[in-house]
Design a protein around this motif. Structure first.
Motif, PDB file in Angstrom:
ATOM      1  N   MET A 402       0.716  -1.066  -0.226  1.00 18.39           N
ATOM      2  CA  MET A 402      -0.018  -0.287   0.199  1.00 18.39           C
ATOM      3  C   MET A 402       0.739   1.383  -0.009  1.00 18.39           C
ATOM      4  N   GLN A 403       2.101   1.463   0.402  1.00 21.53           N
ATOM      5  CA  GLN A 403       2.968   2.217   1.063  1.00 21.53           C
ATOM      6  C   GLN A 403       3.459   2.663  -0.562  1.00 21.53           C
ATOM      7  N   LEU A 404       3.829   1.511  -1.143  1.00 20.86           N
ATOM      8  CA  LEU A 404       3.980   1.525  -2.875  1.00 20.86           C
ATOM      9  C   LEU A 404       3.057   2.205  -3.442  1.00 20.86           C
ATOM     10  N   LEU A 409       0.270   6.334  -6.725  1.00 24.63           N
ATOM     11  CA  LEU A 409      -0.239   7.405  -7.061  1.00 24.63           C
ATOM     12  C   LEU A 409      -0.327   8.494  -7.245  1.00 24.63           C
ATOM     13  N   SER A 410       0.243   8.962  -5.706  1.00 27.49           N
ATOM     14  CA  SER A 410       0.873  10.906  -6.227  1.00 27.49           C
ATOM     15  C   SER A 410       1.284  10.579  -7.224  1.00 27.49           C
ATOM     16  N   ARG A 443      -4.512  11.895  -3.888  1.00 26.34           N
ATOM     17  CA  ARG A 443      -5.515  13.598  -4.638  1.00 26.34           C
ATOM     18  C   ARG A 443      -5.713  14.452  -3.527  1.00 26.34           C
ATOM     19  N   GLY A 444      -5.802  14.006  -2.251  1.00 23.28           N
ATOM     20  CA  GLY A 444      -5.646  14.983  -1.358  1.00 23.28           C
ATOM     21  C   GLY A 444      -4.501  15.642  -1.132  1.00 23.28           C
ATOM     22  N   ASP A 474       9.823  17.608  -6.277  1.00 23.34           N
ATOM     23  CA  ASP A 474      11.090  17.018  -5.844  1.00 23.34           C
ATOM     24  C   ASP A 474      10.342  16.031  -4.889  1.00 23.34           C
ATOM     25  N   GLN A 475       8.909  16.602  -4.321  1.00 24.66           N
ATOM     26  CA  GLN A 475       8.975  15.434  -3.873  1.00 24.66           C
ATOM     27  C   GLN A 475       8.122  14.198  -4.320  1.00 24.66           C
TER      28      GLN A 475
END
Length: 548
Positions: A402-404, A409-410, A443-444, A474-475
């Motif tokens: 889930m972290q990956l 998605l980010s 998305r948030g 950068d993030q």
């Protein structure tokens, strides 16, 4: 040796002391003073990474470790050698496949031992004369400013036909890179009016392929191979075309022919393995992956993929001991390449689970995977993250998966294809209840950044908005929306306030990266045109006037 040649920086690479002394002596006789010698490919690459050399003289056979071909391919691939640098390959090698492997990466000259002082001086003089006008072009390419490099190629005149042709070829290739197909086509046609150069016909065939005129492209590719069966790059493009039409059997045979001519082409061996698997030729796939591993042992083009695929073949044949040895070898091979090492660690974890069930060592592998991903997020593509998440799910490491997917998605929350793929993956692994929450979180986070930047822009605080956007990139280094917003803001700033070279470089880098991901990205293309309008004015000269 003229005064200019005397002040150049030379690097000699040879594993025999006597040959290093001999070449240094020849150069010294003609007045060269800055001559460095080194005995191995690894040492040479360290020097090339930290120093600028005008001329590299490299033996093909360098003993244990990287050979001359691998020094050339890696120094070009990593940008240590620009177009203005001159690379001489020296060899006593007469074996045709080895010679072809070396020539594929196009050294500036290929000389067979023995070599005397007069031959070296003549070859050096000819090569340096040809490279004399390329320094500014190199500087533009280092800045990732292909448009400026094209203008410099266009503006370089001279009476020497070979030099004009060299610059024409480079200009056309750069035009292809940035999708200026009409300009590239014009150059190639002008060249063909001078003489029937195969590289110009090949350029036209590539344009036909890239503009979906597959029938004309195929005819041209086949004619080029028929006329010169050693033109290996044409094989690769014809294979792409055949794959696009699902004609995988002929594509496999073409690649087989190509690797027989040039066996050390690691990427081609890997592609051959994939095609063989698609065609159900498991023995052929095994041979190709084994060759990719053998020739990739010291190559920058080696990937974890060939180790993983070969391990899967061994697994299906019940050769467990070979699987274990191969995966250990692969993890060691990629100890300094985080993205490839992640794939090897996942492969080892899956193998461990398959053979021995759950164990503490699997947790150790995945702990290192997550640590590497956190440190190297910028280098992880969406495909890497997706595949690794899938494998974490298979290992019952749902939290890590889930972290990956959150990272993925980010960076791609606005890409419907990736949202669908992530949704399907989570459903397949029984995580349907988490799909909407995961997408909403991604998305948030981006919506908060968007609102903040919109407020700054509304209050005419453009530079602050650019700073916020670049920090967000950068993030989330692969987020298309952020990259386009930042590009638009930087272009507006430069339009109103004049050129800012930092903004210009970052903007062009982001837009080129988006176009490399998707050549049909209209927004990135539109912003690139806007950026080009605020760059120094074009030098308007016809192609025919320069090359005719």
């Amino acid at each position: 040796m003229d005064e200019q040649q005397q002040h150049l920086r030379y690097l000699i690479i040879d594993d025999f002391d006597q040959m290093r002394v001999s070449f240094k002596g020849m150069l010294s006789c003609y007045g060269a003073t800055d001559v460095t010698t080194v005995s191995s490919g690894e040492k040479a690459l360290k020097l090339l990474a930290n120093n600028s050399y005008d001329v590299v003289i490299c033996d093909y056979n360098l003993g244990e470790g990287k050979d001359g071909q691998q020094v050339l391919e890696e120094s070009r691939y990593l940008g240590y050698l620009g177009h203005a640098a001159t690379f001489f390959m020296i060899t006593a090698e007469s074996n045709m496949p080895m010679v072809m492997s070396a020539l594929e990466h196009q050294p500036d000259d290929y000389m067979v031992k023995p070599i005397n002082r007069d031959v070296l001086h003549h070859r050096l003089t000819v090569a340096l004369k040809r490279k004399g006008q390329l320094k500014e072009i190199d500087d533009a390419l280092v800045r990732d400013d292909k448009l400026a490099a094209i203008e410099l190629c266009r503006g370089r005149r001279g009476k020497d036909l070979k030099q004009r042709l060299y610059l024409a070829k480079l200009q056309a290739e750069l035009c292809l890179d940035i999708k200026h197909y009409s300009e590239a086509e014009k150059i190639y046609k002008e060249i063909l009016e001078i003489r029937d150069f195969p590289w110009a016909r090949f350029g036209l065939c590539k344009i036909r392929f890239l503009t979906a005129d597959y029938e004309s492209a195929e005819t041209g590719f086949r004619e080029l191979i028929e006329q010169n069966h050693l033109y290996l790059e044409v094989y690769d493009w014809l294979v792409k075309l055949l794959q696009a039409r699902d004609e995988t059997l002929e594509a496999q045979q073409l690649l087989q022919d190509a690797v027989q001519l040039s066996p050390k082409a690691v990427a081609r061996q890997r592609k051959l393995g994939k095609l063989a698997e698609i065609n159900g030729d498991i023995d052929g796939a095994e041979r190709a992956y084994q060759a990719a591993i053998r020739w990739g042992r010291y190559s920058c083009f080696a990937k974890a993929n060939e180790y993983r695929r070969l391990a899967e073949i061994y697994q299906n044949r019940g050769s467990i001991s070979r699987v274990v040895r191969l995966l250990i070898e692969g993890r060691k091979r990629f100890s300094t390449q985080p993205v490839e090492r992640i794939q090897m660690l996942c492969g080892q974890a899956l193998s461990q689970r398959r053979h021995q069930g759950t164990s503490a060592i699997i947790d150790d592998y995945l702990e290192e995977v997550m640590r590497l991903i956190d440190a190297h997020k910028r280098d992880m593509t969406a495909n890497h993250l997706f595949t690794t998440a899938d494998e974490c799910f298979q290992l019952a490491k749902h939290e890590e998966a889930m972290q990956l997917l959150q990272i993925l998605l980010s960076n791609h929350h606005d890409d419907d294809t990736w949202v669908e793929r992530v949704t399907e993956l989570m459903l397949r692994h029984g995580r349907e209840r988490d799909v909407e929450q995961l997408i909403a979180i991604a998305r948030g986070e981006l919506e908060e950044i968007h609102v903040k930047c919109t407020e700054l822009l509304r209050n005419e605080r453009l530079q602050q908005a650019i700073t916020v956007l670049n920090e967000a990139i950068d993030q989330y280094p692969r987020n298309r929306t952020l990259m386009l917003m930042a590009a638009g803001a930087m272009i507006n700033y430069m339009h109103d306030n004049g050129m800012d070279h930092g903004y210009h470089f970052r903007c062009r880098f982001s837009l080129n990266r988006l176009l490399e991901r998707d050549r049909q990205d209209r927004d990135a293309g539109r912003f690139l045109k806007m950026l080009n309008k605020i760059t120094p004015p074009r030098v308007e000269e016809s192609v025919g006037e320069q090359y005719g």
